[in-house]
Design an enzyme around this catalytic site. Sequence first.
Site, PDB file in Angstrom:
ATOM      1  N   CYS A  85       0.795  -1.231   0.000  1.00  0.00           N
ATOM      2  CA  CYS A  85       0.000   0.000   0.000  1.00  0.00           C
ATOM      3  C   CYS A  85       0.825   1.279   0.000  1.00  0.00           C
ATOM      4  O   CYS A  85       0.595   2.161  -0.806  1.00  0.00           O
ATOM      5  CB  CYS A  85      -0.960  -0.010   1.181  1.00  0.00           C
ATOM      6  SG  CYS A  85      -1.787   1.536   1.508  1.00  0.00           S
ATOM      7  N   CYS A  88       1.066   3.556   4.969  1.00  0.00           N
ATOM      8  CA  CYS A  88       1.804   3.519   6.244  1.00  0.00           C
ATOM      9  C   CYS A  88       3.247   3.106   5.950  1.00  0.00           C
ATOM     10  O   CYS A  88       3.501   2.381   4.995  1.00  0.00           O
ATOM     11  CB  CYS A  88       1.212   2.475   7.187  1.00  0.00           C
ATOM     12  SG  CYS A  88      -0.464   2.831   7.740  1.00  0.00           S
ATOM     13  N   CYS A 166      -9.188  -0.584   6.221  1.00  0.00           N
ATOM     14  CA  CYS A 166      -7.925   0.122   6.434  1.00  0.00           C
ATOM     15  C   CYS A 166      -7.819   0.397   7.927  1.00  0.00           C
ATOM     16  O   CYS A 166      -8.684   1.054   8.511  1.00  0.00           O
ATOM     17  CB  CYS A 166      -7.925   1.428   5.646  1.00  0.00           C
ATOM     18  SG  CYS A 166      -6.546   2.488   6.081  1.00  0.00           S
ATOM     19  N   GLN A 290      -8.726  18.860  10.086  1.00  0.00           N
ATOM     20  CA  GLN A 290      -7.662  17.950  10.545  1.00  0.00           C
ATOM     21  C   GLN A 290      -8.147  16.508  10.531  1.00  0.00           C
ATOM     22  O   GLN A 290      -9.260  16.235  10.984  1.00  0.00           O
ATOM     23  CB  GLN A 290      -7.234  18.341  11.962  1.00  0.00           C
ATOM     24  CG  GLN A 290      -6.522  19.676  12.045  1.00  0.00           C
ATOM     25  CD  GLN A 290      -5.053  19.572  11.673  1.00  0.00           C
ATOM     26  OE1 GLN A 290      -4.535  18.492  11.393  1.00  0.00           O
ATOM     27  NE2 GLN A 290      -4.376  20.705  11.666  1.00  0.00           N
ATOM     28  N   GLU A 340      -5.188  33.546   6.085  1.00  0.00           N
ATOM     29  CA  GLU A 340      -5.077  32.296   5.337  1.00  0.00           C
ATOM     30  C   GLU A 340      -5.240  32.635   3.852  1.00  0.00           C
ATOM     31  O   GLU A 340      -6.004  33.517   3.490  1.00  0.00           O
ATOM     32  CB  GLU A 340      -6.176  31.340   5.854  1.00  0.00           C
ATOM     33  CG  GLU A 340      -6.663  30.269   4.918  1.00  0.00           C
ATOM     34  CD  GLU A 340      -5.614  29.202   4.621  1.00  0.00           C
ATOM     35  OE1 GLU A 340      -4.926  28.739   5.545  1.00  0.00           O
ATOM     36  OE2 GLU A 340      -5.491  28.846   3.436  1.00  0.00           O
ATOM     37  N   CYS A 415       4.673  20.950  10.629  1.00  0.00           N
ATOM     38  CA  CYS A 415       4.550  19.559  10.162  1.00  0.00           C
ATOM     39  C   CYS A 415       5.852  19.111   9.525  1.00  0.00           C
ATOM     40  O   CYS A 415       5.923  18.050   8.914  1.00  0.00           O
ATOM     41  CB  CYS A 415       3.387  19.423   9.189  1.00  0.00           C
ATOM     42  SG  CYS A 415       3.493  20.534   7.792  1.00  0.00           S
TER      43      CYS A 415
END
Length: 459
Positions: A85, A88, A166, A290, A340, A415
């Site tokens: 996949c 992950c 999943c 989120q 933004e 992030c």
Amino acid sequence: MTKQLELPVQKNEEVEFDITGLTHEGDGVGKVEGFTLFVPQALPGERIKAKVLKVKKNYGYAKLVEMVEASPDRLEPPCPVYHQCGGCSLQHVSYEEQLRQKTIIVQDNLKRLGNIEHATVHPTLGMKDPWRYRNKAQVPIGEEEGGLIGGFYAQRSHRIINMESCLIQHEKNDEVIELVKRAASQLGISAYNEQTRKGLLRHVVVKVGFKTGEVMVVLVINGDKLPNQEELVNQLTKKVDGLKSLAVNVNKKQTNVIFGDQTQIIWGEPYIYDYIGNIKFAISPRSFYQVNPVQTEILYGKALEYANLTGNETVIDAYCGIGTISLFLAQKAKHVYGVEIVPEAIADAKRNARLNVMENVDFAVGEAERIIPWWYAQGIKADVVVVDPPRKGCDETLLDTLIQMKPKRIVYVSCNPSTLARDLQILEAGGYVTKEVQPVDMFPHTFHVESVAWLSLKE
Ligand code: SAH
């Protein structure tokens, strides 16, 4: 050729060595006679045999062929399609070790790229149960004999592999996607084919409010209309508990971008609702929200703690999205200004402010690096500034403005630890000192790591 012979390893050679670190792509790193090799799937603490696949001047890539000594943190990945996949990348690592590695990655970036060793980097805050955490699924649809399939693209290709479950998705999303696949197959709705550009259903997007249980389904189609729409609506409304909104989005373009420009609600409400802490958010088919609401609450809680508000402060929230952090801060501030670049996000932010009856917030559309200097020129001077930029970090003009404006505190939500390190170094040179950094695991089993940093203006 002669040059290559001088390197300690050669292509196709098999070598045995120890893995000593992990990159932020999740690859193991080790050295053979001082020469660095990257090995996917290998873990720190392991001794392995690997075949060298590629040799560059200063490093190379190798493939794990035999485990000589496995790490005690190595696990059998619970997902049956983990290796195919690519969604992950750390399921083969115990969760404790994932968290430890994320902390090391943040510490290492701050030190190497930002020269920051004085700040306390706290251990990464993980989830009690690090599974089923995503509230949004976006599944590409294809066709196999006997009906529609949907799941994920095989690595480095656009071949769709079917997946029924999943493990990082909310169960509801799995259930709804299966129902849509079955109902649409039955009703003769075809899947879009990227090669021929024929067929209808491209993606199924499902969103679920963790706290409200409300569900939204968006069908992205290569056409203007769904055939048998009424019957499909009928089946889904009967079978999906909590369904509140059903929409069709039209995307006829040859593109990897999921959504097209037109969205139509075909049944129910234009929004579903969810809460982060006490704050209510309206989520529309296209709005950003989120994806891990449990950890988002922890991240924003930390940002609020670092902002240390008493109720008298003017606060700026830069890169505010749909106003999530702004509204969180507005509970404890005198006034919050959010900025933004995406106009739709600001429309959502304003709606969310009204929804929560919060009158001490203002939102503006534009680039943070242009709007904030303009605000400053108008006399708006913040006591606390929160920034939450995309992966590339803050624009330098923005950092320069903050250095002139001199808010007492800056809270940096990031992030990407490498751009965080770069930007903290600039702010430190401008009179700030990084006090604490708290990594938060928003995406268990992937190599992503989010952090929140607190900077104070030096006396
Ligand atoms: N703080 C929000 C969103 C953070 S994601 C939340 O927690 O939900 C980063 C956001 O920065 C995105 O919404 C993106 O559209 C916005 N963005 C990107 N470049 C920008 C810029 N130059 N000025 C202002 N916003 C920008």
